[in-house]
Write an enzyme that holds these catalytic residues in place. Structure first.
Site, mmCIF file in Angstrom:
data_model
loop_
_atom_site.group_PDB
_atom_site.id
_atom_site.type_symbol
_atom_site.label_atom_id
_atom_site.label_comp_id
_atom_site.label_asym_id
_atom_site.label_seq_id
_atom_site.Cartn_x
_atom_site.Cartn_y
_atom_site.Cartn_z
ATOM 1 N N ASP A 1 -17.251 68.893 -40.274
ATOM 2 C CA ASP A 1 -16.568 70.165 -40.500
ATOM 3 C C ASP A 1 -15.589 70.365 -39.335
ATOM 4 O OD1 ASP A 1 -17.600 73.662 -40.907
ATOM 5 O OD2 ASP A 1 -15.644 72.672 -40.748
ATOM 6 N N TYR B 1 -21.737 76.743 -37.889
ATOM 7 C CA TYR B 1 -21.319 77.657 -38.959
ATOM 8 C C TYR B 1 -20.290 76.935 -39.814
ATOM 9 C CZ TYR B 1 -19.061 81.694 -41.228
ATOM 10 O OH TYR B 1 -18.529 82.581 -42.141
ATOM 11 N N LYS C 1 -7.767 76.880 -40.702
ATOM 12 C CA LYS C 1 -7.147 77.403 -39.471
ATOM 13 C C LYS C 1 -5.765 76.800 -39.182
ATOM 14 C CE LYS C 1 -11.765 78.356 -37.652
ATOM 15 N NZ LYS C 1 -11.870 79.816 -37.545
HETATM 16 P P1 KE4 Z 1 -13.161 80.505 -42.990
HETATM 17 O O1 KE4 Z 1 -13.788 80.653 -44.369
HETATM 18 O O2 KE4 Z 1 -13.482 81.679 -42.082
HETATM 19 O O3 KE4 Z 1 -11.656 80.205 -43.064
HETATM 20 O O4 KE4 Z 1 -13.776 79.223 -42.297
HETATM 21 C C1 KE4 Z 1 -15.168 79.131 -42.173
HETATM 22 C C2 KE4 Z 1 -15.493 78.140 -41.065
HETATM 23 C C3 KE4 Z 1 -15.940 76.874 -41.418
HETATM 24 N N1 KE4 Z 1 -16.239 75.949 -40.474
HETATM 25 C C4 KE4 Z 1 -16.079 76.231 -39.157
HETATM 26 C C5 KE4 Z 1 -16.400 75.176 -38.149
HETATM 27 C C6 KE4 Z 1 -15.622 77.501 -38.746
HETATM 28 O O5 KE4 Z 1 -15.473 77.768 -37.420
HETATM 29 C C7 KE4 Z 1 -15.322 78.482 -39.711
HETATM 30 C C8 KE4 Z 1 -14.873 79.879 -39.341
HETATM 31 N N2 KE4 Z 1 -14.861 80.174 -37.956
HETATM 32 C C9 KE4 Z 1 -15.035 81.572 -37.582
HETATM 33 C C10 KE4 Z 1 -15.016 81.645 -36.058
HETATM 34 N N3 KE4 Z 1 -16.262 81.337 -35.520
HETATM 35 C C11 KE4 Z 1 -14.005 82.448 -38.213
HETATM 36 C C12 KE4 Z 1 -13.962 83.851 -37.648
HETATM 37 C C13 KE4 Z 1 -14.528 84.849 -38.630
HETATM 38 O O6 KE4 Z 1 -15.562 84.560 -39.264
HETATM 39 O O7 KE4 Z 1 -13.899 85.931 -38.732
#
Ligand code: KE4
Length: 429
Positions: A238, A143, A266
């Site tokens: 990523d 993701y 994060k």
């Molecule tokens: P954000 O746009 O949520 O800050 O980041 C997206 C993203 C991009 N790349 C990786 C590897 C990620 O894990 C994420 C976001 N992770 C999720 C948890 N699996 C955020 C939790 C959520 O979607 O509320």
């Protein structure tokens, strides 16, 4: 009388889709209703009813030094006294850029954004602009945020042509994303043989943290590096989740493989909305205003967010931080596996520094398909049994768990004892 989680959730569902501002928080995957957080400190989270949980979600990764760390709060308080946002450059942006480049191998220039999603969609725009190519390669189970080019599942056809994984993603765009099985050397080889000259970039979670927690097979990341070099494609790591967690320099440091571009989020915000992308200077100089690839953001480099991120990064650079975090993660996973064995429950874990995966199957997954081949019902029952005993795990079998520097012997012992009771329940039913 303060509103209960149930009352808050009822109100929330009237005004927000699913009652949440991000889908995974709604507990749809595990059933029941989410609790509403009132406050957090160190490894602990309290709900609005006053119940306390050992927190292994940690806001999905940012809280690596624990919640409400005094040094992070102090940095935020001191910075906010001088204003919240300027819209002109501020010194903390420079300090953040220099800090990230000092910590991450091969990082020469970086651009701050406001989320991991912004970081990844900007990185692939840069890759397409820099190479003049359009195809993006990603992996099942990875993701990268909710950018259209990433909401694509493996389609049919030799090129594994993408199929939209969400309404609203144009088929024409999805077609430009190829999706491969993670840890499959031959599949990647075949795709690059067929279409390597079309590929602008391959983007990968070097450790998959969005399909449970799947570690790269020996030599796999180097294999992707070799394929990209052979075909003139850019390799994007990523590291929104792995960055600064699995090693001070993230997965690039841990595995000794250099990406052309990296994305972050994060931890570098310390709980505030921050993302970043970066890489070699000759690539990053193509980003506006020094180059033609456009990208911008009102709150990018926000001083208060920079202060929270910088305070967090200072703390994780203290000597021994990551070895202690990795040892704590190992003790937790070993304890959980022992508790499952005591009750004859089929259970395994994957683990790295500060991240882990829980599997109701005999061995941890090495592929997305294996990660889906689990006893889902057992996970759901385990999740709720642990929650009832004061342990908050990720509310999905397809998420990684996170350990912070604040998770000490007491919290790990508390968690393992709760797991003994939860596994005993599972074994009896
Ligand atoms: P954000 O746009 O949520 O800050 O980041 C997206 C993203 C991009 N790349 C990786 C590897 C990620 O894990 C994420 C976001 N992770 C999720 C948890 N699996 C955020 C939790 C959520 O979607 O509320």
């Amino acid at each position: 009388m303060p509103a209960s989680s149930h009352e808050l959730f009822a109100r929330a569902q009237q005004r927000m889709p699913g009652g949440v501002n991000s889908p995974v928080r709604a507990f749809r995957s595990v059933g029941g209703e989410p609790f509403f957080a009132a406050r957090a400190s160190g490894p602990w989270l309290w709900d609005v009813e006053g119940r306390r949980y050992v927190d292994y979600v940690g806001s999905w990764g940012p809280m690596i030094v624990g919640h409400a760390h005094p040094e992070v709060l102090r940095a935020v308080r001191e910075t906010m006294e001088h204003g919240l946002s300027f819209g002109v450059p501020n010194p903390l942006e420079v300090e953040m850029a220099e800090t990230l480049c000092a910590m991450v191998p091969g990082l020469e220039m970086v651009r701050m954004v406001n989320s991991g999603t912004e970081a990844t969609l900007s990185a692939i725009r840069l890759a397409r602009g820099a190479t003049g190519r359009t195809r993006i390669v990603k992996f099942e189970g990875c993701y990268h945020g909710h950018g259209d080019s990433f909401l694509v599942k493996a389609g049919s056809g030799a090129l594994t042509l993408g199929v939209p994984d969400s309404p609203g993603v144009p088929r024409a765009l999805a077609d430009l994303t190829s999706t491969l099985p993670y840890n499959d050397f031959e599949a990647a080889e075949r795709l690059f043989e067929e279409a390597g000259d079309e590929v602008a970039a391959l983007i990968v979670e070097p450790i998959v943290g969005n399909a449970n927690c799947i570690l790269p097979a020996e030599g796999y990341l180097q294999h992707l590096r070799t394929l990209c070099d052979r075909h003139g494609a850019l390799l994007i790591f990523d590291e929104v989740m792995t960055g600064f967690r699995v090693a001070p320099g993230g997965a690039q440091e841990r595995y000794g493989v250099r990406a052309d571009l990296c994305t972050f989020g994060k931890i570098i915000g310390g709980g505030m909305p921050v993302g970043a992308y970066g890489g070699r200077a000759e690539l990053m100089r193509q980003v506006a205003p020094s180059g033609p690839v456009y990208q911008a953001g009102t709150l990018s480099g926000n001083p208060v967010a920079m202060a929270a991120g910088l305070a967090t990064l200072r703390l994780i650079r203290e000597p021994g931080f990551h070895p202690r975090l990795e040892a704590a993660t190992g003790r937790l996973c070993d304890g959980l596996e022992q508790a499952a064995r005591e009750h004859g429950v089929t259970f395994s874990t994957s683990r790295t520094c500060g991240m882990f995966g829980l599997y109701f199957r005999a061995r941890p997954a090495t592929s997305f398909r294996e990660a889906t081949d689990i006893d889902h019902d057992a996970f759901r029952r385990f999740f709720h049994a642990m929650l009832e005993r004061g342990v908050y795990l990720a509310p999905s079998a397809f998420e990684a768990g996170f350990v912070s520097a604040a998770h000490g012997e007491e919290e790990i012992a508390f968690t393992v004892e709760a797991a003994r009771q939860a596994f005993a329940l599972l074994a009896r039913s």
